[in-house]
Each structure stands twice: as structure tokens, then as C-alpha cells.
Design an enzyme around this catalytic site. Structure first.
Site, PDB file in Angstrom:
ATOM      1  N   HIS A 179      46.903  42.933  71.959  1.00  0.00           N
ATOM      2  CA  HIS A 179      46.678  43.658  73.210  1.00  0.00           C
ATOM      3  C   HIS A 179      45.541  44.670  72.993  1.00  0.00           C
ATOM      4  O   HIS A 179      45.330  45.139  71.867  1.00  0.00           O
ATOM      5  CB  HIS A 179      47.941  44.404  73.634  1.00  0.00           C
ATOM      6  CG  HIS A 179      48.996  43.510  74.223  1.00  0.00           C
ATOM      7  ND1 HIS A 179      50.042  43.986  74.971  1.00  0.00           N
ATOM      8  CD2 HIS A 179      49.140  42.165  74.186  1.00  0.00           C
ATOM      9  CE1 HIS A 179      50.804  42.968  75.367  1.00  0.00           C
ATOM     10  NE2 HIS A 179      50.280  41.851  74.895  1.00  0.00           N
ATOM     11  N   GLU A 219      45.285  47.789  73.622  1.00  0.00           N
ATOM     12  CA  GLU A 219      45.683  49.084  73.070  1.00  0.00           C
ATOM     13  C   GLU A 219      45.881  49.010  71.552  1.00  0.00           C
ATOM     14  O   GLU A 219      45.451  49.899  70.815  1.00  0.00           O
ATOM     15  CB  GLU A 219      46.985  49.563  73.730  1.00  0.00           C
ATOM     16  CG  GLU A 219      46.888  49.780  75.224  1.00  0.00           C
ATOM     17  CD  GLU A 219      47.355  48.555  76.014  1.00  0.00           C
ATOM     18  OE1 GLU A 219      46.980  47.419  75.652  1.00  0.00           O
ATOM     19  OE2 GLU A 219      48.089  48.740  76.992  1.00  0.00           O
ATOM     20  N   CYS A 237      52.284  48.036  78.136  1.00  0.00           N
ATOM     21  CA  CYS A 237      53.566  47.331  78.046  1.00  0.00           C
ATOM     22  C   CYS A 237      54.492  48.090  77.085  1.00  0.00           C
ATOM     23  O   CYS A 237      54.087  49.101  76.501  1.00  0.00           O
ATOM     24  CB  CYS A 237      53.339  45.910  77.546  1.00  0.00           C
ATOM     25  SG  CYS A 237      52.867  45.841  75.803  1.00  0.00           S
ATOM     26  N   CYS A 277      52.949  48.323  73.405  1.00  0.00           N
ATOM     27  CA  CYS A 277      51.839  49.271  73.269  1.00  0.00           C
ATOM     28  C   CYS A 277      52.293  50.704  73.522  1.00  0.00           C
ATOM     29  O   CYS A 277      51.849  51.629  72.833  1.00  0.00           O
ATOM     30  CB  CYS A 277      50.703  48.884  74.202  1.00  0.00           C
ATOM     31  SG  CYS A 277      49.979  47.290  73.754  1.00  0.00           S
TER      32      CYS A 277
HETATM   33 ZN   LIG Z   1      50.559  45.858  75.449  1.00  0.00          ZN
END
Ligand SMILES: [Zn+2]
Length: 162
Positions: A54, A56, A84, A87
Site C-alpha cells: 500500500h 502508506e 485501511c 496502514c
Molecule cells: Zn492500506
């Protein structure tokens, strides 16, 4: 005139466009420390074939490398979409000061939508959250991406029938 927050969010949007160029869901972020961008990240989940890729997490990894510390105290992340659970968890673990969010993610976001992991009292660290910076631009980018994806799928289906 753009505010500093908008200026950094613009850079996060630029990162998201890199994901989009790889046909990834356009999500991007930057980490700012002492008024300077120290790390950038964008979603590479399909490209890397890795659920950890991801935007992040990619940026957190780079920021830690740059600072030579797992702690991101004094830093702020600017991210185009609400983080999410994975993260948001990593952001709490990193002790980052603040997260600035473009658009919210009602079905998966963990900075106030499904959960608010960033500001949860029970943990030993709370992250300041700012929402809605360049919200329109961030959400438009995502909806345009998904619209194009649906049209592409429809076209493929039609071509498959011929
Ligand atoms: Zn994430």
C-alpha cells in the site's frame, strides 16, 4: 493561493497518478518532516503482487530508511485516501504526529469510517487526523478510475461475444 496542506496533498496526488499509470488503484502519499518531503509512496499492490504494498507502507519504509529510525515522530503524512486497518495500524506504530486525508473511504477506512484506529484512546499513541484536504480532487480521481475500469471490462465482455 494554495495552503501548505494543499501543496503537500498535490504531491500525494502526483504519487497516486504513478499508481494509475501502472493500472493500480490511484492512491498516493507523502511524508513531511521539518517542512520537507522526506518520503513518497503509491499503491503497487498488483505490480508487486504483495498485499503489503500500500502507498502508506511504502512511504513509511522509505521515511524510516531516510531518518535511520523506525519512529516518525515530528512527521506528517498526506494521503489521498483514508488509510485501511493495516496502514492505520502501522501509522500508530510509527508514532507519526499527524495524518492529513484527502477523501474518506466509507467501506474500508480506519481513520473514522469503519473504525478510528488513529485516534483510539486505548493505544499508547494517538495520531492527529485532518480530513477533507483537496477532497473533491482526490475522490474524483478514484471515481474516474473505477468508471474507466468498468467501461474497460464491459468492452472486453462485448468483444468476447463477437
Ligand atoms: Zn492500506
Amino acid at each position: 493561493m494554495m495552503t501548505d496542506q494543499e501543496k503537500f496533498m498535490k504531491e500525494a496526488i502526483r504519487q497516486a497518478k504513478k499508481a494509475q499509470a501502472l493500472e493500480e488503484v490511484p492512491i498516493g502519499c507523502v511524508i513531511v518532516c521539518g517542512g520537507k518531503i522526506i518520503a513518497r509512496g503509491y499503491n503497487r499492490r498488483n505490480t508487486d503482487k504483495n498485499t503489503l504494498s500500500h502507498a502508506e507502507l511504502n512511504a513509511i519504509r522509505k521515511a524510516s530508511r531516510k531518518l535511520g529510525d523506525w519512529r516518525l515522530e515530528g512527521c506528517t503524512m498526506y494521503v489521498t485516501l483514508e488509510p485501511c486497518q493495516m496502514c492505520a495500524g502501522a501509522l500508530v506504530q510509527s508514532r507519526i504526529d499527524e495524518v492529513v486525508i484527502g477523501s474518506m473511504n466509507p467501506k474500508a477506512g480506519c481513520a473514522g469510517s469503519v473504525l478510528n484506529l488513529l485516534e483510539m484512546e486505548g493505544f499508547n499513541h494517538q495520531v492527529k487526523v485532518t480530513r477533507g484536504v483537496l477532497e473533491e480532487e482526490c475522490s474524483q480521481m478514484l471515481s474516474a478510475f473505477f468508471k474507466a475500469l468498468r467501461e474497460k471490462k464491459k468492452l472486453k465482455k462485448q468483444l468476447g461475444k463477437e
